[in-house]
Motif scaffolding. Structure first.
Motif, PDB file in Angstrom:
ATOM      1  N   GLN A 113       0.918  -1.093  -0.066  1.00 24.67           N
ATOM      2  CA  GLN A 113       0.056   0.129   0.058  1.00 24.67           C
ATOM      3  C   GLN A 113       0.882   1.223  -0.063  1.00 24.67           C
ATOM      4  O   GLN A 113       0.392   2.405  -0.166  1.00 24.67           O
ATOM      5  CB  GLN A 113      -0.842   0.089   1.324  1.00 24.67           C
ATOM      6  N   LYS A 114       2.213   0.834   0.116  1.00 20.38           N
ATOM      7  CA  LYS A 114       2.810   2.336  -0.014  1.00 20.38           C
ATOM      8  C   LYS A 114       3.954   2.032  -1.028  1.00 20.38           C
ATOM      9  O   LYS A 114       4.684   0.775  -0.946  1.00 20.38           O
ATOM     10  CB  LYS A 114       3.597   2.817   1.353  1.00 20.38           C
ATOM     11  N   GLY A 115       4.540   3.055  -1.736  1.00 20.57           N
ATOM     12  CA  GLY A 115       5.700   2.599  -2.752  1.00 20.57           C
ATOM     13  C   GLY A 115       5.522   3.553  -4.089  1.00 20.57           C
ATOM     14  O   GLY A 115       6.668   3.636  -4.679  1.00 20.57           O
ATOM     15  N   PHE A 116       4.554   4.299  -4.157  1.00 13.16           N
ATOM     16  CA  PHE A 116       4.539   5.091  -5.605  1.00 13.16           C
ATOM     17  C   PHE A 116       3.938   6.319  -5.112  1.00 13.16           C
ATOM     18  O   PHE A 116       2.633   6.574  -5.285  1.00 13.16           O
ATOM     19  CB  PHE A 116       3.770   4.430  -6.549  1.00 13.16           C
TER      20      PHE A 116
ATOM     21  N   GLY B 147       3.107   7.680  -2.391  1.00 16.18           N
ATOM     22  CA  GLY B 147       2.305   7.623  -1.327  1.00 16.18           C
ATOM     23  C   GLY B 147       1.248   6.580  -1.582  1.00 16.18           C
ATOM     24  O   GLY B 147       0.278   6.543  -0.826  1.00 16.18           O
ATOM     25  N   HIS B 148       1.133   6.128  -2.753  1.00 19.32           N
ATOM     26  CA  HIS B 148      -0.022   5.246  -3.144  1.00 19.32           C
ATOM     27  C   HIS B 148       0.327   3.704  -3.318  1.00 19.32           C
ATOM     28  O   HIS B 148       1.490   3.398  -3.252  1.00 19.32           O
ATOM     29  CB  HIS B 148      -0.594   5.739  -4.524  1.00 19.32           C
ATOM     30  N   PRO B 149      -0.563   2.879  -3.554  1.00 16.13           N
ATOM     31  CA  PRO B 149       0.090   1.427  -3.426  1.00 16.13           C
ATOM     32  C   PRO B 149       0.891   1.314  -4.593  1.00 16.13           C
ATOM     33  O   PRO B 149       0.977   1.954  -5.740  1.00 16.13           O
ATOM     34  CB  PRO B 149      -1.603   0.920  -3.652  1.00 16.13           C
ATOM     35  N   LYS B 150       1.858   0.090  -4.375  1.00 17.56           N
ATOM     36  CA  LYS B 150       2.803   0.092  -5.248  1.00 17.56           C
ATOM     37  C   LYS B 150       2.515  -0.447  -6.829  1.00 17.56           C
ATOM     38  O   LYS B 150       3.063  -0.034  -7.720  1.00 17.56           O
ATOM     39  CB  LYS B 150       3.888  -0.999  -4.726  1.00 17.56           C
ATOM     40  N   GLY B 151       1.072  -1.113  -6.867  1.00 17.23           N
ATOM     41  CA  GLY B 151       0.598  -1.561  -7.905  1.00 17.23           C
ATOM     42  C   GLY B 151       0.524  -0.410  -9.073  1.00 17.23           C
ATOM     43  O   GLY B 151       0.145  -0.639 -10.300  1.00 17.23           O
ATOM     44  N   LEU B 152       0.078   0.795  -8.364  1.00 17.24           N
ATOM     45  CA  LEU B 152      -0.117   1.975  -9.035  1.00 17.24           C
ATOM     46  C   LEU B 152       1.193   2.259 -10.226  1.00 17.24           C
ATOM     47  O   LEU B 152       0.915   2.776 -11.578  1.00 17.24           O
ATOM     48  CB  LEU B 152      -0.258   3.233  -8.554  1.00 17.24           C
ATOM     49  N   PHE B 153       2.432   1.940  -9.751  1.00 18.56           N
ATOM     50  CA  PHE B 153       3.420   1.869 -10.770  1.00 18.56           C
ATOM     51  C   PHE B 153       3.236   1.073 -12.072  1.00 18.56           C
ATOM     52  O   PHE B 153       3.561   1.527 -13.044  1.00 18.56           O
ATOM     53  CB  PHE B 153       4.768   1.519  -9.925  1.00 18.56           C
ATOM     54  N   THR B 154       2.967  -0.278 -11.809  1.00 15.89           N
ATOM     55  CA  THR B 154       2.734  -1.068 -12.773  1.00 15.89           C
ATOM     56  C   THR B 154       1.691  -0.663 -13.765  1.00 15.89           C
ATOM     57  O   THR B 154       1.840  -0.615 -15.004  1.00 15.89           O
ATOM     58  CB  THR B 154       2.402  -2.360 -12.442  1.00 15.89           C
ATOM     59  N   LEU B 155       0.471  -0.061 -13.368  1.00 10.28           N
ATOM     60  CA  LEU B 155      -0.414   0.334 -14.127  1.00 10.28           C
ATOM     61  C   LEU B 155      -0.263   1.471 -14.833  1.00 10.28           C
ATOM     62  O   LEU B 155      -0.472   1.689 -15.999  1.00 10.28           O
ATOM     63  CB  LEU B 155      -1.914   0.519 -13.298  1.00 10.28           C
TER      64      LEU B 155
ATOM     65  N   GLY C  54      -8.856   0.454  -9.666  1.00 11.21           N
ATOM     66  CA  GLY C  54     -10.039   0.426  -8.534  1.00 11.21           C
ATOM     67  C   GLY C  54      -9.692  -0.883  -7.450  1.00 11.21           C
ATOM     68  O   GLY C  54     -10.073  -0.497  -6.361  1.00 11.21           O
ATOM     69  N   GLU C  55      -9.329  -1.598  -7.972  1.00 14.36           N
ATOM     70  CA  GLU C  55      -8.920  -2.962  -6.939  1.00 14.36           C
ATOM     71  C   GLU C  55      -8.050  -2.812  -5.969  1.00 14.36           C
ATOM     72  O   GLU C  55      -8.081  -3.252  -4.807  1.00 14.36           O
ATOM     73  CB  GLU C  55      -8.757  -4.373  -7.839  1.00 14.36           C
ATOM     74  N   ILE C  56      -6.972  -1.980  -6.135  1.00 15.85           N
ATOM     75  CA  ILE C  56      -5.822  -1.876  -5.486  1.00 15.85           C
ATOM     76  C   ILE C  56      -6.044  -0.750  -4.523  1.00 15.85           C
ATOM     77  O   ILE C  56      -5.309  -0.479  -3.224  1.00 15.85           O
ATOM     78  CB  ILE C  56      -4.486  -1.344  -6.171  1.00 15.85           C
ATOM     79  N   TYR C  57      -7.307  -0.035  -4.159  1.00 17.82           N
ATOM     80  CA  TYR C  57      -7.675   0.835  -3.087  1.00 17.82           C
ATOM     81  C   TYR C  57      -8.953   0.094  -2.654  1.00 17.82           C
ATOM     82  O   TYR C  57      -9.690  -0.309  -3.251  1.00 17.82           O
ATOM     83  CB  TYR C  57      -8.096   2.253  -3.678  1.00 17.82           C
ATOM     84  N   SER C  58      -8.943   0.460  -1.200  1.00 16.84           N
ATOM     85  CA  SER C  58     -10.396  -0.007  -0.474  1.00 16.84           C
ATOM     86  C   SER C  58     -11.408   0.960  -0.901  1.00 16.84           C
ATOM     87  O   SER C  58     -11.091   2.165  -1.315  1.00 16.84           O
ATOM     88  CB  SER C  58     -10.149  -0.133   1.091  1.00 16.84           C
TER      89      SER C  58
END
Length: 497
Positions: A15-18, A20-28, A144-148
């Motif tokens: 949930q941290k890594g890009f 201040g957002h989920p790390k998966g946001l980097f890939t997407l 949308g899935e990587i955030y609650s």
């Protein structure tokens, strides 16, 4: 998707890594960056490739026909999201849909990169339409899935993701457009294909570590009995469609005009069918039905907005080529370069809007209010571009600064509507139709471009002022109405802001 599954997916994503957002946001972010690099690079030169003379490396298609084809192409690109969303929800899952979509897009650009004719152009279009339908709605669904659902970073995350889209869209006309317009169209298309290949590699190498379970869940999988029935229907439908097309061609009934009219009808009927099926489904809860009712006016507003914004690659592209002074400040400008204005302003302003929404928190405007602002700015952008024709006449070349100002104004509207629309779609989607609801969101763009294919023929130098004025004023009036009804619409959303 159940709340339990949502929680498992969110827990599996760092949930941290890009920023201040989920790390998966980097890939997407970078997957969509390279996909948009390829798409908008191709789009920056495609209109000119179609209507430039053969001696200039083009296909020599009639100009008005070329603009209609561009609109129909854009409409079909977004309409194909129906197929991509359904396959993701029922068969593949969103992650696999993104991967296969990228392969189709890359193949489409490779076909365009080969010197050819109208047949090869249409083959490439089919591949890119299918590929974008698989990739575009589903990569947004994964965001949308990587955030609650309760995460206040959600709208800001979509704004950052949207900045990635536009970073690719900004760079590509500068590279693909420059090479394609000044050297060779096919070499430019080849660069677009390389961009998609890089995006595929990044997605494959980073998805397991960064995305966790996001994109792997099939929301509403087909049962064994359903598979047999559905595949039979698809096979029979494909054969019937092929027979109809062959007969129509032999009888001379399948022409550009009839095809444009057909796509226009589909642009209106498909969203209606989609809303009806989801609303009446037994898998849709009462709360979700309320959300869908609130979504209808937002969808209509999005159609109006995209009808203006998407004319940047047709009417305004032709305006840049034939109505704009391209020798400016000692430089010889390429008409393709103006395609970079919209994403340039989004890159600059998206972090500001993301920060602003987070700063306001619960005090920020509601979703319908943001949409109404988007419509107001879109309408103003068309009123801006009619001013030079009114002041100097429609037969004189105008300063490129008018196109700069018009693009700036429409971007203010886009940042109020588009990333917010993506986020709202993930919030309001019925659980059994999560990816398909994202496809429905992109149908707003498909409907808008199907509409544009019908109305671009009314644009001429003589009707320029009336054309921009009527459409611009219609958007402003609709925006005011939406703002007035925003509290009522918000009451149907029930807790989602």
């Amino acid at each position: 998707m159940t709340n339990e599954n949502r929680q498992k997916i969110v827990a599996s994503v760092p949930q941290k890594g890009f920023f201040g957002h989920p790390k998966g946001l980097f890939t997407l972010f970078f997957t969509e960056f390279w996909e948009r690099f390829s798409y908008y690079g191709m789009k920056a030169i495609l209109l000119f490739y179609m209507y430039y003379e053969v001696t200039k490396g083009g296909l020599g298609i009639d100009k008005n026909t070329a603009m209609a084809v561009m609109s129909i192409y854009g409409s079909l690109v977004y309409m194909s999201g129906i197929i991509g969303g359904w396959l993701a929800d029922r068969v593949l899952g969103t992650s696999r849909a993104v991967f296969f979509g990228g392969i189709f897009i890359m193949l489409g650009h490779i076909v365009l990169a080969l010197p050819g004719n109208l047949t090869m152009l249409f083959i490439s279009m089919v591949l890119i339409v299918l590929g974008t339908g698989l990739l575009k709605p589903n990569v947004s669904s994964i965001v949308g899935e990587i955030y609650s659902l309760e995460d206040h970073r959600r709208d800001a995350g979509f704004s950052i993701f949207y900045m990635g889209i536009n970073l690719g869209a900004f760079i590509s006309p500068l590279i693909v457009g420059e090479v394609g317009m000044k050297h060779d169209f096919h070499l430019g298309f080849g660069l677009a294909g390389i961009g998609m290949f890089i995006g595929l590699i990044m997605f494959v190498l980073t998805k397991k570590k960064n995305l966790g379970l996001a994109g792997t869940h099939v929301a509403n999988p087909l049962s064994n009995d359903e598979k047999k029935k559905v595949y039979t229907i698809i096979g029979i439908s494909a054969v019937i469609l092929a027979v109809i097309i062959v007969i129509a061609i032999m009888m001379g009934a399948l022409t550009f005009d009839s095809f444009i009219a057909l796509v226009g009808i589909l642009g209106v009927t498909l969203p209606i069918i989609y809303f009806t099926v989801m609303y009446r489904s037994q898998k849709t809860t009462d709360v979700e039905r309320s959300h869908l009712l609130a979504y209808i006016p937002l969808f209509i507003a999005a159609v109006m907005f995209w009808a203006i914004q998407e004319q940047g690659s047709t009417i305004l592209a032709n305006f840049a080529d034939e109505r704009t002074q391209l020798n400016f400040a000692g430089f010889k400008l390429s008409p393709a370069l103006f395609q970079s204005l919209n994403p340039l302003f989004i890159i600059t302003l998206a972090p500001v809007f993301a920060w602003f929404w987070v700063k306001l928190g619960k005090r920020q405007p509601t979703i319908p209010q943001k949409f109404s602002l988007g419509l107001l700015f879109a309408g103003l952008s068309f009123l801006v571009i009619l001013i030079p024709g009114y002041l100097a006449g429609t037969d004189a070349l105008v300063s490129p600064l008018w196109l700069v100002l018009s693009n700036f104004v429409v971007v203010l509207g886009e940042l109020c509507l588009s990333p917010v629309g993506l986020s709202a779609t993930t919030k309001l989607a019925p659980a059994a139709f999560s990816a398909q609801t994202m496809s429905l969101w992109f149908l707003s763009n498909a409907a808008a471009q199907a509409l544009n294919a019908q109305i671009v023929k009314f644009y001429t130098p003589e009707t320029e002022i009336l054309y921009f004025g009527v459409i611009g004023c219609a958007s402003i009036v609709l925006g005011i109405l939406l703002f007035l009804f925003a509290p009522k619409i918000q009451s149907f959303i029930k807790g989602v802001r």
